[in-house]
Design an enzyme around this catalytic site. Structure first.
Site, short mmCIF file in Angstrom:
data_model
loop_
_atom_site.label_atom_id
_atom_site.label_comp_id
_atom_site.label_asym_id
_atom_site.label_seq_id
_atom_site.Cartn_x
_atom_site.Cartn_y
_atom_site.Cartn_z
CG LEU A 1 34.83 22.18 63.35
CD1 LEU A 1 33.60 21.82 63.41
CD2 LEU A 1 35.51 23.45 61.99
N GLY B 1 34.62 29.82 66.81
CA GLY B 1 34.28 30.01 66.19
C GLY B 1 33.09 29.76 65.00
CG HIS B 2 34.95 26.87 62.46
ND1 HIS B 2 36.50 26.78 63.46
CD2 HIS B 2 35.47 27.75 61.35
CE1 HIS B 2 37.33 26.70 62.17
NE2 HIS B 2 36.92 27.55 61.43
CD GLN C 1 39.57 28.66 50.28
OE1 GLN C 1 39.10 28.75 49.89
NE2 GLN C 1 39.56 29.46 51.28
CE LYS D 1 40.41 35.40 61.98
NZ LYS D 1 40.47 35.18 61.26
CD GLN E 1 35.65 33.26 53.41
OE1 GLN E 1 36.89 33.15 52.34
NE2 GLN E 1 35.13 33.38 55.03
CG LEU F 1 38.38 32.27 68.91
CD1 LEU F 1 37.28 31.43 69.18
CD2 LEU F 1 39.51 31.40 69.91
CB SER F 2 42.65 32.26 63.43
OG SER F 2 43.31 31.58 62.32
P1 AMP Z 1 37.82 28.99 57.94
O1 AMP Z 1 37.57 27.36 58.35
O2 AMP Z 1 39.04 29.42 58.49
O3 AMP Z 1 37.25 28.56 56.63
O4 AMP Z 1 36.31 29.37 58.36
C1 AMP Z 1 35.00 29.11 57.99
C2 AMP Z 1 34.12 30.04 59.07
O5 AMP Z 1 34.25 30.16 59.83
C3 AMP Z 1 34.47 31.15 58.06
O6 AMP Z 1 32.96 31.70 57.56
C4 AMP Z 1 35.25 32.20 58.44
O7 AMP Z 1 35.41 33.46 58.78
C5 AMP Z 1 34.57 31.21 59.99
N1 AMP Z 1 35.58 31.68 61.31
C6 AMP Z 1 36.75 31.48 61.34
N2 AMP Z 1 37.48 32.53 61.95
C7 AMP Z 1 35.61 33.03 62.83
C8 AMP Z 1 35.83 33.65 64.35
N3 AMP Z 1 36.77 33.94 65.04
N4 AMP Z 1 34.61 33.92 65.07
C9 AMP Z 1 33.74 33.28 63.30
N5 AMP Z 1 33.74 33.05 62.70
C10 AMP Z 1 35.32 32.83 62.16
#
Ligand code: AMP
Length: 280
Positions: A30, A33-34, A58, A152, A156, A187-188
């Protein structure tokens, strides 16, 4: 109060009779963003669920399923640091794929959903089938009133909105703004694969999106933007795609398109980074 749950049956048991559940699906590791999604859920609901599950269906062959960062302990700590007040938050971290796929990994198809075949759909065959399948299963376990997703991953988000319509799932899908680091990079969890130098390189993506947005706003010409996109792609082969699209269905934009979005996938040393920017 926060509780970590590893079993689907236990989660179903805890949630039975709850009617206003806020839900944030994640793959963990996390970041801010999360956390912004989780905070929004907490501000709207008494009962909240955050799932942390790296969904195998996926990921394609040769992708980063094995390498994907699994940091449950650290994730739980980060959630604990949020102001939970009197709210209840369940962290659902299935202890095995059996919890999600008890009868094998039968997939539903995203093929007929609008916008599923372009961009990430074209780059990652099968990715969205796996994504909509796991989201449907998680929704069936949790029955959230609202589920919070990041813009982001715009494609999806569009597909999940179609998923709930298609299957009459009574969950409202809410999209929230992309959280960025100070330098503008979205953020990723995958940013963690990059060195500081590679992060510098990655900034090409948000900068290019900003530049193209400014270009559009200067003369309202989608053609001009398309032309510039073609020049950029010819000069920099790291763009897996870069496009101006109809934000409603991701079809090709034209001068009549009401809602426009720029989307890009930029590859730095094998790491594919996504970003997008609404234009109007
Ligand atoms: P993930 O863990 O990458 O599958 O992301 C889980 C959720 O968090 C998804 O709905 C993503 O779109 C969201 N998410 C990921 N990165 C960001 C970000 N930088 N800002 C806002 N939401 C994000």
């Amino acid at each position: 109060m926060i509780k970590v749950v590893h079993s689907t049956n236990e989660l179903i048991h805890i949630l039975k009779n709850q009617t206003d559940i806020g839900y944030v699906p994640t793959m963990g590791n996390l970041h801010a963003g999360h956390l912004s999604l989780i905070e929004r859920s907490l501000s709207n609901h008494q009962i909240n669920v955050v799932s942390i599950y790296v969904n195998p269906t996926q990921f394609g062959a040769g992708e980063d399923f094995e390498a994907y960062p699994r940091t449950l302990e650290q994730d739980v700590k980060r959630i604990e640091e949020l102001a939970l007040k009197d709210k209840e938050l369940l962290v659902f971290a299935p202890h095995s794929d059996q919890e999600i796929y008890p009868n094998g990994k039968t997939l539903i198809s995203a093929e007929n959903f609008k916008g599923s075949q372009v961009f990430e759909g074209a780059l990652r065959p099968g990715h969205f089938d796996g994504m909509v399948t796991v989201v449907k299963r998680l929704f069936e376990i949790i029955h959230p009133a609202k589920a919070y997703f990041g813009e982001k991953d715009y494609q999806q988000l569009l597909l999940v909105k179609q998923l709930v319509k298609e299957f009459n799932i009574p969950t409202e899908v809410v999209g929230l703004e992309t959280a960025r680091s100070k330098n503008g990079l979205a953020l990723s969890s995958r940013n963690g694969y990059l060195s500081p130098k590679q992060i510098e390189q990655a900034l090409v993506l948000p900068k290019t999106l900003q530049r193209l947005r400014a270009l559009y706003l200067s003369n309202n010409s989608t053609l001009d933007v398309q032309k510039t996109i073609n020049e950029i792609k010819a000069q920099d082969r790291n763009f897996n795609y870069l496009a101006l699209a109809n934000a409603d269905d991701l079809s090709v934009a034209n001068e009549q398109t009401a809602n426009l979005i720029l989307l890009g996938n930029y590859e730095v040393s094998g790491v594919k980074l996504l970003d997008n920017l609404k234009v109007k």
